[in-house]
Design an enzyme around this catalytic site. Structure first.
Site, short mmCIF file in Angstrom:
data_model
loop_
_atom_site.label_atom_id
_atom_site.label_comp_id
_atom_site.label_asym_id
_atom_site.label_seq_id
_atom_site.Cartn_x
_atom_site.Cartn_y
_atom_site.Cartn_z
N LYS A 54 0.85 -1.20 0.00
CA LYS A 54 0.00 0.00 0.00
C LYS A 54 0.88 1.25 0.00
O LYS A 54 1.47 1.61 1.01
CB LYS A 54 -0.93 0.05 1.22
CG LYS A 54 -2.00 1.11 1.03
CD LYS A 54 -2.49 1.77 2.29
CE LYS A 54 -1.74 2.98 2.73
NZ LYS A 54 -1.81 4.16 1.87
N GLU A 78 9.35 1.07 11.13
CA GLU A 78 10.37 2.13 10.96
C GLU A 78 9.62 3.44 11.15
O GLU A 78 8.85 3.84 10.27
CB GLU A 78 10.97 2.10 9.55
CG GLU A 78 11.59 0.79 9.15
CD GLU A 78 12.96 0.57 9.76
OE1 GLU A 78 13.46 1.45 10.48
OE2 GLU A 78 13.52 -0.51 9.54
N CYS A 90 13.67 10.58 7.03
CA CYS A 90 13.42 10.11 8.40
C CYS A 90 14.65 10.22 9.28
O CYS A 90 14.53 10.43 10.48
CB CYS A 90 12.88 8.70 8.38
SG CYS A 90 13.89 7.63 7.38
N GLU A 95 9.76 16.32 15.68
CA GLU A 95 10.27 16.21 14.32
C GLU A 95 9.54 17.19 13.40
O GLU A 95 8.32 17.34 13.49
CB GLU A 95 9.98 14.77 13.86
CG GLU A 95 10.39 14.44 12.47
CD GLU A 95 10.00 12.99 12.09
OE1 GLU A 95 8.90 12.53 12.46
OE2 GLU A 95 10.81 12.34 11.43
P1 TAP Z 1 1.88 8.12 8.32
O1 TAP Z 1 0.79 9.09 8.42
O2 TAP Z 1 2.18 7.28 9.48
O3 TAP Z 1 1.56 7.22 7.02
C1 TAP Z 1 2.37 6.17 6.62
C2 TAP Z 1 1.54 5.15 5.87
O4 TAP Z 1 0.60 4.56 6.76
C3 TAP Z 1 0.72 5.78 4.73
O5 TAP Z 1 0.69 4.89 3.65
C4 TAP Z 1 -0.65 5.90 5.38
O6 TAP Z 1 -1.72 5.97 4.46
C5 TAP Z 1 -0.70 4.64 6.20
N1 TAP Z 1 -1.72 4.63 7.27
C6 TAP Z 1 -2.29 5.69 7.88
N2 TAP Z 1 -3.22 5.26 8.79
C7 TAP Z 1 -3.20 3.90 8.75
C8 TAP Z 1 -3.91 2.88 9.45
N3 TAP Z 1 -4.84 3.15 10.37
N4 TAP Z 1 -3.64 1.60 9.15
C9 TAP Z 1 -2.72 1.28 8.22
N5 TAP Z 1 -2.03 2.20 7.51
C10 TAP Z 1 -2.24 3.49 7.78
O7 TAP Z 1 3.26 8.82 7.96
P2 TAP Z 1 3.53 9.89 6.81
O8 TAP Z 1 2.93 11.19 7.20
O9 TAP Z 1 3.10 9.30 5.51
O10 TAP Z 1 5.13 9.97 6.84
C11 TAP Z 1 5.82 10.78 7.69
C12 TAP Z 1 6.35 9.99 8.88
O11 TAP Z 1 7.03 8.80 8.45
C13 TAP Z 1 7.37 10.76 9.67
O12 TAP Z 1 7.09 10.66 11.03
C14 TAP Z 1 8.69 10.07 9.36
O13 TAP Z 1 9.67 10.15 10.34
C15 TAP Z 1 8.28 8.69 9.14
N6 TAP Z 1 9.23 8.01 8.27
C16 TAP Z 1 10.05 7.13 8.86
C17 TAP Z 1 10.99 6.48 8.10
C18 TAP Z 1 11.87 5.48 8.76
S1 TAP Z 1 12.78 4.55 7.85
N7 TAP Z 1 11.90 5.33 10.04
C19 TAP Z 1 11.10 6.71 6.72
C20 TAP Z 1 10.25 7.65 6.17
C21 TAP Z 1 9.30 8.27 6.97
P3 TAP Z 1 -2.19 7.35 3.77
O14 TAP Z 1 -1.89 7.13 2.35
O15 TAP Z 1 -3.65 7.45 4.04
O16 TAP Z 1 -1.42 8.46 4.39
#
Ligand code: TAP
Length: 455
Positions: A150, A226, A260, A357
């Protein structure tokens, strides 16, 4: 459900008939490598991705705002390397033999086998859409599993192009499934699904906790997370200052801060603090902000509107709480989601911007007193995150001591952002658990079976 099985001799006939009995249709049995050791579908996929690298980088620039030159090298380049690296693991997944019952030797034999866990769900964020997909999918497939991916709603395009390439590479339909859609619907269904045996997730800590709960309550599925970070970077006065400035810039502004492992907080030793800040601000002034497709652009637009708004509020809060805004802090006055590269100094430990962050191009600098190594270490570790960290010093003893003490999954010494397909990557504390990349990533997608004989 249609299931295609990938992996040699890992799923026996028994498993196939069991799946058929449960009403699943096996649409393909795929072996890596095939009987004469020729088939290398993951390698072929990497070759195809390389042939389409300009197209993939262009899509990433249009969809995620990634600067094209960076997208080509990192987003797409590292994705290709990841498939090549894991292609090499497919025929090297082995168990072990273990001596047991030593009181009566030569009566027993125990061996272990590593098996694929089954259908895996992979849920990824929007900052490196293709690279996050590749890190998890390549390990998952090399381990012999099938996968449902996804992508983030705001950046689904490279995943769809990737799907097309997997078919060209000869991977049977059903082995890799891409399901774009919202997290609350599609992502949640994957985490809840009783036939999914593992979720590999990258995203926020908040959603990660929720997914972990869903995995537990549904069928106790395996999970690796992660999550977010607020990675400290400590710059000692005895460092190579030019390198510290150059890497300090990269630690924050790489991929417009949507990284990240971005250094969320820089601790600079008092005696070089002002010089460091002056040189960083000079470098920021040279950054070329513009169309991500132009080859000379350094800094492209942020990923989407809501994120841009979040960055604006983050900076306003920093100013309200008394940090010094040295440069930036605003949206760039031009169409698109452009945000100025920003530098804050005089950031105190209690402030919001010291703790949370931003996930954007915002450098947060705090001073520490000359010689206060243990003091700065305890401030650097005073966070619930533990994804990455860094230290700049010419003193090897100091570098070793600090890298022992930093509570983070990765410590960079005199460098930053240097990830490699062969090196495990993942966080401590509320930055999650489980590793991407390297041999360690394979174990996230395998289960160990112990077989004991008596003779
Ligand atoms: P999230 O809001 O957590 O979204 C990540 C993924 O999870 C998206 O595909 C999202 O779908 C999905 N998701 C949301 N609610 C869910 C649920 N209830 N059940 C299953 N999946 C669900 O993060 P973001 O805003 O996309 O990314 C930013 C965050 O990611 C930051 O905190 C960053 O630090 C972290 N990040 C961490 C890393 C590593 S390697 N640690 C790498 C990159 C990013 P949608 O398409 O609906 O949003």
């Amino acid at each position: 459900m249609k299931i295609a099985v990938i992996g040699q001799s890992l799923f026996g006939q028994e498993v196939y008939s069991h799946l058929r009995k449960e009403g699943h249709e096996i649409v393909g049995v795929f072996t890596i490598p095939d009987k004469d050791g020729k088939a290398d579908p993951l390698g072929e996929l990497a070759d195809l991705m390389e042939q389409h690298q300009e197209e993939l980088a262009t899509i990433e620039a249009l969809d995620a705002g990634a600067v094209y030159t960076l997208a080509l090298k990192t987003h797409v380049g590292m994705s290709i390397q990841t498939f090549r690296y894991f292609a090499g693991w497919c025929d090297k997944i082995q168990g072990s033999t273990i001596p047991i019952n030593q009181a009566r030797p030569n009566r027993n034999l125990t061996l272990t086998k590593k098996e694929p866990v089954g259908v895996c769900g992979i849920i990824i964020p929007w900052n490196y859409p293709l690279m996050m997909l590749s890190w998890k999918t390549a390990a998952c497939l090399a381990a012999g599993n099938t996968v449902v991916i996804k992508p983030a709603q705001v950046t689904p395009l490279t995943a769809l192009k990737f799907a097309e390439l997997t078919l060209k590479a000869g991977i049977p339909k059903g082995v890799i499934n891409i399901l774009p859609g919202s997290g609350s619907l599609v992502g949640q269904r994957l985490a809840d699904h009783p036939d999914v045996r593992k979720i590999g997730f990258t995203g926020s800590t908040e959603v990660g906790k929720h997914i972990m709960k869903s995995c537990a309550l549904s069928n106790v599925k395996k999970v690796s997370l992660e999550l977010g970070g607020k990675s400290p970077l400590i710059i000692f006065a005895d460092c190579d200052l030019s390198k510290a400035v150059q890497m300090g810039m990269s630690s924050v502004f790489f991929n417009k801060g949507e990284n990240c492992i971005a250094a969320g907080r820089l601790f600079v030793e008092d005696s070089i603090h002002d010089q460091f800040v002056r040189r960083v601000v000079e470098e920021v002034g040279k950054m070329k902000i513009g169309n991500p497709l132009n080859r000379d652009t350094d800094h492209g637009p942020q990923n989407h509107q809501a994120h841009l708004n979040k960055l604006r509020e983050y900076c306003q809060r920093g100013v309200r709480e008394g940090a010094t805004l040295v440069c930036g802090g605003n949206q760039v006055p031009r169409p698109g989601f452009f945000f100025e590269p920003t530098v804050f100094t005089d950031v105190e430990d209690h402030m919001f911007i010291a703790k949370e962050e931003s996930f954007g191009p915002i450098m947060v600098i705090s001073r520490f007193a000359d010689g206060d190594m243990d003091g700065v270490l305890s401030r650097a570790n005073a966070t619930e995150f533990g994804l990455a960290s860094g230290v700049f010093t010419r003193d090897i003893n100091k570098a070793l001591y600090v890298s022992d003490k930093l509570a983070a999954g990765t410590v960079f010494v005199n460098t930053y952002n240097k990830t490699d397909v062969a090196a495990p990557f993942g966080g401590f504390k509320q930055s999650g658990f489980g590793k991407d990349l390297g041999e360690a990533a394979l174990n996230e997608y395998l289960r160990v079976k112990t077989v004991t004989f008596e003779y």
